[in-house]
Design a protein around this motif. Structure first.
Motif, PDB file in Angstrom:
ATOM      1  N   ARG A  58       0.848  -1.193   0.000  1.00 51.13           N
ATOM      2  CA  ARG A  58       0.000   0.000   0.000  1.00 51.13           C
ATOM      3  C   ARG A  58       0.880   1.237   0.000  1.00 51.13           C
ATOM      4  NH1 ARG A  58      -2.349  -0.488   6.210  1.00 51.13           N
ATOM      5  NH2 ARG A  58      -0.350  -0.261   7.277  1.00 51.13           N
ATOM      6  N   ASP A  59       0.409   2.258  -0.706  1.00 50.83           N
ATOM      7  CA  ASP A  59       1.137   3.524  -0.702  1.00 50.83           C
ATOM      8  C   ASP A  59       0.533   4.420   0.378  1.00 50.83           C
ATOM      9  OD1 ASP A  59      -1.227   4.627  -1.767  1.00 50.83           O
ATOM     10  OD2 ASP A  59      -0.481   4.536  -3.826  1.00 50.83           O
ATOM     11  N   MET A  60       1.052   5.641   0.456  1.00 50.63           N
ATOM     12  CA  MET A  60       0.642   6.512   1.549  1.00 50.63           C
ATOM     13  C   MET A  60      -0.843   6.883   1.478  1.00 50.63           C
ATOM     14  SD  MET A  60       2.361  10.046   2.942  1.00 50.63           S
ATOM     15  CE  MET A  60       3.717   9.722   1.838  1.00 50.63           C
ATOM     16  N   ARG A  61      -1.342   7.114   0.273  1.00 51.67           N
ATOM     17  CA  ARG A  61      -2.761   7.453   0.143  1.00 51.67           C
ATOM     18  C   ARG A  61      -3.639   6.291   0.620  1.00 51.67           C
ATOM     19  NH1 ARG A  61      -3.884  10.642  -5.534  1.00 51.67           N
ATOM     20  NH2 ARG A  61      -2.047  11.984  -5.520  1.00 51.67           N
ATOM     21  N   GLN A  62      -3.254   5.080   0.250  1.00 55.63           N
ATOM     22  CA  GLN A  62      -4.040   3.927   0.681  1.00 55.63           C
ATOM     23  C   GLN A  62      -3.975   3.758   2.190  1.00 55.63           C
ATOM     24  OE1 GLN A  62      -1.922   1.294  -1.970  1.00 55.63           O
ATOM     25  NE2 GLN A  62      -3.744   0.932  -3.221  1.00 55.63           N
ATOM     26  N   ARG A  63      -2.849   4.107   2.779  1.00 58.34           N
ATOM     27  CA  ARG A  63      -2.742   4.043   4.238  1.00 58.34           C
ATOM     28  C   ARG A  63      -3.687   5.046   4.883  1.00 58.34           C
ATOM     29  NH1 ARG A  63      -3.325   3.182   8.618  1.00 58.34           N
ATOM     30  NH2 ARG A  63      -1.836   2.824  10.318  1.00 58.34           N
ATOM     31  N   ILE A  64      -3.754   6.246   4.355  1.00 59.89           N
ATOM     32  CA  ILE A  64      -4.663   7.261   4.886  1.00 59.89           C
ATOM     33  C   ILE A  64      -6.115   6.801   4.718  1.00 59.89           C
ATOM     34  CG2 ILE A  64      -5.482   9.636   4.619  1.00 59.89           C
ATOM     35  CD1 ILE A  64      -2.610  10.344   3.669  1.00 59.89           C
ATOM     36  N   MET A  65      -6.423   6.233   3.558  1.00 58.83           N
ATOM     37  CA  MET A  65      -7.781   5.734   3.317  1.00 58.83           C
ATOM     38  C   MET A  65      -8.124   4.619   4.297  1.00 58.83           C
ATOM     39  SD  MET A  65      -7.657   5.737  -0.843  1.00 58.83           S
ATOM     40  CE  MET A  65      -9.249   4.947  -1.074  1.00 58.83           C
ATOM     41  N   GLY A  66      -7.118   3.786   4.632  1.00 65.25           N
ATOM     42  CA  GLY A  66      -7.350   2.726   5.604  1.00 65.25           C
ATOM     43  C   GLY A  66      -7.705   3.273   6.967  1.00 65.25           C
ATOM     44  N   CYS A  67      -7.105   4.412   7.334  1.00 66.91           N
ATOM     45  CA  CYS A  67      -7.462   5.043   8.609  1.00 66.91           C
ATOM     46  C   CYS A  67      -8.906   5.524   8.594  1.00 66.91           C
ATOM     47  CB  CYS A  67      -6.515   6.206   8.893  1.00 66.91           C
ATOM     48  SG  CYS A  67      -4.870   5.689   9.420  1.00 66.91           S
ATOM     49  N   PHE A  68      -9.340   6.048   7.449  1.00 66.47           N
ATOM     50  CA  PHE A  68     -10.749   6.442   7.342  1.00 66.47           C
ATOM     51  C   PHE A  68     -11.651   5.224   7.488  1.00 66.47           C
ATOM     52  CE2 PHE A  68      -9.230  10.448   5.603  1.00 66.47           C
ATOM     53  CZ  PHE A  68     -10.196  11.353   6.044  1.00 66.47           C
ATOM     54  N   LEU A  69     -11.278   4.140   6.838  1.00 68.72           N
ATOM     55  CA  LEU A  69     -12.101   2.937   6.850  1.00 68.72           C
ATOM     56  C   LEU A  69     -12.262   2.378   8.251  1.00 68.72           C
ATOM     57  CD1 LEU A  69     -13.517   0.782   5.004  1.00 68.72           C
ATOM     58  CD2 LEU A  69     -11.350  -0.461   5.062  1.00 68.72           C
ATOM     59  N   ARG A  70     -11.215   2.462   9.062  1.00 62.75           N
ATOM     60  CA  ARG A  70     -11.198   1.793  10.359  1.00 62.75           C
ATOM     61  C   ARG A  70     -11.270   2.765  11.541  1.00 62.75           C
ATOM     62  NH1 ARG A  70      -9.513  -3.478   9.158  1.00 62.75           N
ATOM     63  NH2 ARG A  70      -8.924  -3.704   6.961  1.00 62.75           N
ATOM     64  N   SER A  71     -10.241   3.568  11.705  1.00 65.84           N
ATOM     65  CA  SER A  71     -10.214   4.467  12.864  1.00 65.84           C
ATOM     66  C   SER A  71     -11.305   5.524  12.794  1.00 65.84           C
ATOM     67  CB  SER A  71      -8.835   5.137  12.967  1.00 65.84           C
ATOM     68  OG  SER A  71      -7.831   4.172  13.172  1.00 65.84           O
ATOM     69  N   MET A  72     -11.584   6.034  11.578  1.00 72.89           N
ATOM     70  CA  MET A  72     -12.600   7.070  11.423  1.00 72.89           C
ATOM     71  C   MET A  72     -13.972   6.480  11.099  1.00 72.89           C
ATOM     72  SD  MET A  72     -10.295   9.250  11.966  1.00 72.89           S
ATOM     73  CE  MET A  72     -11.279  10.713  11.938  1.00 72.89           C
ATOM     74  N   ASN A  73     -14.048   5.155  10.988  1.00 73.95           N
ATOM     75  CA  ASN A  73     -15.308   4.445  10.762  1.00 73.95           C
ATOM     76  C   ASN A  73     -16.107   5.016   9.592  1.00 73.95           C
ATOM     77  OD1 ASN A  73     -17.248   2.443  11.342  1.00 73.95           O
ATOM     78  ND2 ASN A  73     -18.490   3.927  12.468  1.00 73.95           N
ATOM     79  N   SER A  74     -15.451   5.191   8.447  1.00 74.47           N
ATOM     80  CA  SER A  74     -16.144   5.768   7.287  1.00 74.47           C
ATOM     81  C   SER A  74     -17.342   4.962   6.803  1.00 74.47           C
ATOM     82  CB  SER A  74     -15.149   5.970   6.131  1.00 74.47           C
ATOM     83  OG  SER A  74     -14.649   4.736   5.666  1.00 74.47           O
ATOM     84  N   PRO A  75     -17.420   3.622   7.014  1.00 74.71           N
ATOM     85  CA  PRO A  75     -18.642   2.926   6.588  1.00 74.71           C
ATOM     86  C   PRO A  75     -19.900   3.431   7.282  1.00 74.71           C
ATOM     87  CG  PRO A  75     -16.876   1.352   6.923  1.00 74.71           C
ATOM     88  CD  PRO A  75     -16.381   2.668   7.455  1.00 74.71           C
ATOM     89  N   GLY A  76     -19.743   4.085   8.416  1.00 71.57           N
ATOM     90  CA  GLY A  76     -20.906   4.639   9.108  1.00 71.57           C
ATOM     91  C   GLY A  76     -21.200   6.073   8.732  1.00 71.57           C
ATOM     92  N   SER A  77     -20.487   6.605   7.722  1.00 74.45           N
ATOM     93  CA  SER A  77     -20.704   7.992   7.300  1.00 74.45           C
ATOM     94  C   SER A  77     -21.627   8.046   6.094  1.00 74.45           C
ATOM     95  CB  SER A  77     -19.361   8.652   6.948  1.00 74.45           C
ATOM     96  OG  SER A  77     -18.780   8.025   5.816  1.00 74.45           O
ATOM     97  N   ALA A  78     -21.993   9.244   5.703  1.00 73.73           N
ATOM     98  CA  ALA A  78     -22.942   9.423   4.608  1.00 73.73           C
ATOM     99  C   ALA A  78     -22.383   8.962   3.269  1.00 73.73           C
ATOM    100  CB  ALA A  78     -23.370  10.890   4.526  1.00 73.73           C
ATOM    101  N   GLU A  79     -21.091   9.222   3.009  1.00 71.65           N
ATOM    102  CA  GLU A  79     -20.515   8.910   1.697  1.00 71.65           C
ATOM    103  C   GLU A  79     -19.404   7.871   1.748  1.00 71.65           C
ATOM    104  OE1 GLU A  79     -19.379  12.418  -0.421  1.00 71.65           O
ATOM    105  OE2 GLU A  79     -21.219  13.506   0.121  1.00 71.65           O
TER     106      GLU A  79
END
Length: 488
Positions: A207-228
């Motif tokens: 994974r590159d840096m962008r994918q790492r940041i996206m992974g934080c959204f997916l997990r730590s920031m719980n993006s599946p529970g967000s609107a988009e």
């Protein structure tokens, strides 16, 4: 006397002069060869050259202490320009730790006194440090703002009340110092950009840096529970956050990883086996050391301290939900500004066990993690790990339920904690309790991506995902799923 006899004395004199001359020349040649050989050995060992034409020690013309104070080291491998010969390294090695000795000081990893050896200098954001190109500078500034106030700046992609600054420090939080990612008492981001791309066993891919940041959204920031859901790979926001991390990395030694990168987890005898962690004792330690900031209900103080469990916290696929990861963070960074308050590894294990015994959002794709290698023993929210330890639920949750301590966001009181907590040092696998993690803490996701599971079907969906999918199919599905996010 013959002509031949008269010339013998002069011929003898020539021979006598030639021998000393050859001796002198031979000595000079040998000395030159010796110097070259010595320099070759020193270059191989990474030590500066010797001799009258050798450059000064490779610290940029500064004393070694000054070089260390800027976060570098004398073996950084960079070339020194002292106005003479420019010395280049004989070999170009891969990535190495700098100041590695600071990772080997037993309980003093990320030692509060490490500044005596390597001074952590936060970078200021101004015209002298920002890129000359205004467009690039604007992207860096925007990235800083997103890191500092993620849930406020990107509410459509954040499904909880957290921001990146909650783990990485700084930002607009009044309880941390410096710009986001530059707080040595938390998890600094300075220098981490040099570590990408990297391998992740969780999804079995680079994974590159962008994918790492996206992974934080997916997990730590719980993006599946967000609107988009998770932001797109090529979105302005992800580009800005990547730019900020690259900017933070500027000035650190090339191909050198700072000693503070990665949480130092327990190893060997430091590890408490998961079934022997005592979250009931951890509840007592939490009230004494943590509740003043994060609350007796674990919900924190808005704008200052983050929630540690419940709907506003990270989901069950986040790294902080793993036992040894969270124990390492608690040991190094908590209570804030007073790291290493807990006296030993057993204490931080128990506090981590208590924190991760509670209800939190469920990540729909969590069952696909570590599809090939299997989730590690510390992954106590993973069904396969629970089964491996001999449980039908999170073992930490079971112990709290046996003790009558709430696993939701109800307020914890001292009266709830049994006087004798030693019983909960044992695995207690065969004890029975009412309820299970499947029926008490799977969150309902409605109209979020392709997930429409209700409380009644979430358990079956999870079980089906774990039992029916093959390892290779799980990897393929995980990659396809992440790529679909990036393409949307």
């Amino acid at each position: 006397m013959s002509r031949g006899d008269s010339t013998r004395p002069s011929g003898g004199d020539s021979t006598l002069l030639l021998k000393p001359a050859l001796l002198v020349v031979g000595t000079v040649v040998a000395a030159v060869v010796l110097v070259f050989a010595l320099n070759g050995v020193l270059a191989y060992l990474g030590v500066g050259a010797v001799g009258p034409g050798a450059p000064a020690a490779q610290t940029g013309g500064q004393p070694a202490a000054a070089s260390n104070a800027s976060g570098g080291s004398s073996d950084s491998g960079g070339a020194a320009d002292t106005g003479g010969v420019r010395a280049l390294p004989a070999t170009f090695s891969g990535q190495k730790w700098y100041s590695e000795d600071l990772r080997d000081q037993e309980f003093d990893y990320k030692d509060p006194n490490a500044g005596d050896e390597v001074k952590f200098q936060p970078k200021k954001m101004n015209n002298s440090t920002l890129p000359d190109n205004e467009k690039r500078a604007e992207l860096v500034r925007e990235g800083r703002s997103l890191f500092a106030n993620t849930s406020e700046e990107m509410p459509e992609h954040v499904g909880n009340d957290l921001s990146c600054a909650n783990c990485h420090g700084g930002g607009d939080l009044p309880t941390t110092t410096g710009m986001v990612g530059q707080d040595i008492d938390m998890i600094p981001l300075v220098g981490t950009a040099a570590g990408y791309p990297e391998w992740t066993g969780r999804t079995e891919r680079m994974r590159d840096m962008r994918q790492r940041i996206m992974g934080c959204f997916l997990r730590s920031m719980n993006s599946p529970g967000s609107a988009e859901g998770m932001p797109a790979y090529d979105s302005r926001e992800i580009q800005a956050m990547e730019s900020y991390m690259v900017w933070l990395n500027k000035g650190t030694p090339s191909q050198r990883t700072p000693y503070w990168r990665h949480i130092e987890k327990p190893e060997g005898d430091e590890k408490v086996p998961v079934p022997e962690v005592n979250p009931v004792r951890g509840a007592e330690l939490y009230l004494e050391n943590c509740a003043s900031c994060h609350g007796a209900d674990g919900q924190g103080i808005e704008g200052q301290y983050p929630p540690l469990w419940g709907e506003g916290s990270y989901n069950d696929g986040a790294g902080m939900g793993r036992m040894y990861t969270s124990a390492g963070f608690i040991r190094e960074a908590m209570p804030y500004g007073a790291g290493h308050t807990f006296s030993n590894w057993e204490d931080v294990h128990d506090v981590a066990g208590f924190m991760n015994a509670h209800k939190r959002p469920h990540l729909p794709r969590q069952p696909k993690d570590w599809a090939v290698s299997g989730a590690p023993d510390e992954g106590i929210y993973y069904d396969r790990v629970q089964q491996r330890h001999g449980y039908d639920m999170n073992p930490m949750t079971k112990k709290l339920m046996l003790a009558g301590i709430p696993i939701d966001d109800s307020e914890l009181t001292a009266e709830m904690i049994p006087e004798d907590t030693s019983r909960y040092d044992q695995p207690l696998r065969n004890e029975s309790v009412d309820g299970s993690w499947q029926t008490t803490w799977i969150r309902t996701y409605e109209n979020v991506g392709n997930e429409t599971a209700t409380n009644a079907t979430a358990t079956n969906t999870t079980a089906s995902n774990q039992s029916a999918i093959t390892p290779q199919a799980a990897v393929t599905s995980a990659i396809a799923e992440e790529e679909s996010y990036a393409a949307s």
